[in-house]
Scaffold this active site. Structure first.
Site, short mmCIF file in Angstrom:
data_model
loop_
_atom_site.label_atom_id
_atom_site.label_comp_id
_atom_site.label_asym_id
_atom_site.label_seq_id
_atom_site.Cartn_x
_atom_site.Cartn_y
_atom_site.Cartn_z
N ARG A 225 0.85 -1.19 0.00
CA ARG A 225 0.00 0.00 0.00
C ARG A 225 0.89 1.24 0.00
NH1 ARG A 225 -3.31 -2.90 -1.60
NH2 ARG A 225 -5.29 -3.51 -0.64
N HIS A 273 -1.00 -0.05 -9.79
CA HIS A 273 -1.65 -1.01 -8.88
C HIS A 273 -2.08 -2.28 -9.64
CE1 HIS A 273 -3.96 -1.40 -4.85
NE2 HIS A 273 -3.73 -2.60 -5.37
P1 NDP Z 1 -0.96 -11.65 5.07
O1 NDP Z 1 -1.90 -11.19 6.11
O2 NDP Z 1 -1.03 -13.08 4.65
O3 NDP Z 1 0.54 -11.38 5.53
C1 NDP Z 1 0.90 -10.24 6.19
C2 NDP Z 1 2.32 -10.34 6.70
O4 NDP Z 1 2.69 -9.10 7.30
C3 NDP Z 1 2.50 -11.41 7.78
O5 NDP Z 1 3.73 -12.01 7.64
C4 NDP Z 1 2.44 -10.59 9.08
O6 NDP Z 1 3.15 -11.15 10.17
C5 NDP Z 1 3.16 -9.34 8.62
N1 NDP Z 1 2.82 -8.21 9.51
C6 NDP Z 1 1.63 -7.61 9.70
N2 NDP Z 1 1.73 -6.62 10.60
C7 NDP Z 1 3.02 -6.61 10.99
C8 NDP Z 1 3.76 -5.82 11.92
N3 NDP Z 1 3.18 -4.85 12.63
N4 NDP Z 1 5.06 -6.09 12.07
C9 NDP Z 1 5.67 -7.07 11.37
N5 NDP Z 1 5.03 -7.85 10.47
C10 NDP Z 1 3.72 -7.61 10.29
O7 NDP Z 1 -1.15 -10.67 3.82
P2 NDP Z 1 -0.92 -11.01 2.27
O8 NDP Z 1 0.45 -11.57 2.11
O9 NDP Z 1 -2.05 -11.78 1.72
O10 NDP Z 1 -1.03 -9.54 1.63
C11 NDP Z 1 -0.14 -8.51 1.99
C12 NDP Z 1 -0.60 -7.17 1.39
O11 NDP Z 1 -0.35 -7.13 0.02
C13 NDP Z 1 -2.11 -6.90 1.47
O12 NDP Z 1 -2.49 -6.45 2.75
C14 NDP Z 1 -2.31 -5.85 0.40
O13 NDP Z 1 -2.22 -4.55 0.95
C15 NDP Z 1 -1.15 -6.08 -0.56
N6 NDP Z 1 -1.62 -6.50 -1.90
C16 NDP Z 1 -1.30 -5.69 -2.98
C17 NDP Z 1 -1.66 -6.06 -4.24
C18 NDP Z 1 -1.24 -5.23 -5.42
O14 NDP Z 1 -1.65 -5.53 -6.54
N7 NDP Z 1 -0.41 -4.24 -5.26
C19 NDP Z 1 -2.41 -7.29 -4.50
C20 NDP Z 1 -2.66 -8.05 -3.31
C21 NDP Z 1 -2.29 -7.66 -2.06
P3 NDP Z 1 2.61 -12.48 10.92
O15 NDP Z 1 2.72 -13.57 9.88
O16 NDP Z 1 3.53 -12.68 12.05
O17 NDP Z 1 1.18 -12.20 11.29
C1 OXD Z 2 -5.41 -6.43 -2.95
C2 OXD Z 2 -5.06 -5.47 -3.96
O1 OXD Z 2 -5.33 -6.11 -1.78
O2 OXD Z 2 -5.44 -5.66 -5.12
O3 OXD Z 2 -5.78 -7.58 -3.31
O4 OXD Z 2 -4.37 -4.49 -3.68
#
Ligand code: NDP
Ligand code: OXD
Length: 310
Positions: A225, A273
């Site tokens: 993001r 995006h």
């Molecule tokens: P997940 O919830 O599966 O993974 C999130 C990861 O971030 C986990 O490893 C989590 O740790 C870690 N995390 C969260 N908060 C913290 C913190 N405060 N400190 C340290 N680590 C933290 O999410 P996804 O992998 O499915 O997706 C990640 C992001 O990708 C989405 O939220 C979205 O914003 C973005 N996205 C963007 C897209 C694009 O086209 N640009 C498409 C799809 C997604 P833990 O495992 O320990 O909980």
């Molecule tokens: C998502 C994205 O969060 O498209 O899946 O950014």
């Protein structure tokens, strides 16, 4: 069964086809024009619902996110609190993200930006090739998306680490975690990928302090993001030469405003995006699975912890 769809109208037709393919007897209504009898809807399929809208549908059994990131749903501070919010986890979304990440990791590792500039100007020149095993790639966020891309980067031979809230034990990936793990993780990361959810704790995580903790010449790929990054700090670090380059797929304001300095910055690549887009025909499998669980009285998969923010 009745579905309510709240997202961009141009996405609705493919979703209607995908959902009705799974539930042929269902009704799929697109907000706001097709909504009739708010109490009759079972499931809301949403991207960024208007604040206060979902609480007016009194019989919803689930709020299903159209994306992996649910920050746009949690911006609705009046969400009904007894209904599960389920985030998207999907094979196509995950594989698409890994493709995007690996494309740019290889681009920076093999210094393709430099070569493409040279050859565009008719310059024939070679640089020393470095060993992939020495290149330190780091994932801020090693969840569904980060872990898949990290595993694939490790399979290519990169020296891969991840930073998360909790410790991870993933073969071939060094785990850093928690507040104490952040600086050591950054200190060793030459190519940084941001795949964190946007929460109160991760907003602005890429700022002058964390950028300074990266080694000189590091490259950054933000596909999570825009609000993870303090734009002025990143631009300053690029201008000073401390950061080599950045590929940015996400922004504070989208579409990226015409006059934003990222558009013309020579060290920034902008993508609109598209790091990974949801493919309705594939994501509908996950929706079907979760709806079946809810209908059977079981908790759905990937329920959002609203307090944690992801
Ligand atoms: P997940 O919830 O599966 O993974 C999130 C990861 O971030 C986990 O490893 C989590 O740790 C870690 N995390 C969260 N908060 C913290 C913190 N405060 N400190 C340290 N680590 C933290 O999410 P996804 O992998 O499915 O997706 C990640 C992001 O990708 C989405 O939220 C979205 O914003 C973005 N996205 C963007 C897209 C694009 O086209 N640009 C498409 C799809 C997604 P833990 O495992 O320990 O909980
Ligand atoms: C998502 C994205 O969060 O498209 O899946 O950014």
């Amino acid at each position: 069964m009745k579905f309510l769809f709240i997202s961009a109208a141009d996405k609705a037709i493919a979703w209607r086809e995908a959902i009705l393919g799974k539930f042929p007897d269902a009704t799929f209504d697109i907000w706001p024009d097709e909504v009739v009898d708010k109490a009759s809807y079972d499931y809301a399929i949403v991207w960024r619902p208007p604040v206060g809208e979902l609480k007016t549908y009194l019989n919803l059994k689930g709020i299903l996110s159209l994306g992996a990131g649910i920050d746009g749903i949690l911006m609705d501070t009046e969400l009904p609190d007894d209904i599960p919010v389920v985030r998207l986890v999907d094979r196509c979304l995950t594989e698409g993200m890994s493709e995007y990440v690996l494309y740019w990791v290889i681009h920076y590792h093999r210094r393709m930006g430099v070569y493409l500039n040279w050859t565009a100007n008719g310059t024939w020149k070679q640089m020393r090739q470095t060993d992939t095993r020495d290149k330190k790639v780091g994932f801020l966020g090693i969840g569904e998306l980060g872990s898949d891309a990290a595993g694939k980067a490790a399979a290519l031979g990169f020296d891969v680490a991840g930073w998360s809230r909790t410790e991870k034990k993933i073969d071939g990936i060094t785990s850093f975690y928690g507040a104490d793990g952040l600086v050591p993780f950054l200190n060793r990361t030459e190519i940084l990928i941001i795949l964190l959810p946007l929460t109160d704790s991760t907003k602005g995580i890429i700022n002058k302090d964390t950028l300074a903790a990266l080694p000189e010449g590091a490259s950054i790929i933000n596909c999570a993001r825009g609000a993870h990054v303090v734009d002025e700090d990143l631009i300053a670090a690029l201008d000073s030469g401390h950061i080599n380059a950045a590929t940015l797929d996400v922004f504070h304001v989208e579409p990226l405003p015409e006059d934003h300095p990222y558009w013309t910055h020579p060290k920034v690549t902008v993508t609109p995006h598209v790091a990974s887009l949801t493919v309705p025909s594939s994501a509908a499998d996950w929706m079907e699975e979760n709806i079946k669980l809810i209908e059977a009285g079981k908790p759905p998969l990937n329920t959002v912890d609203v307090k944690k923010g992801y």
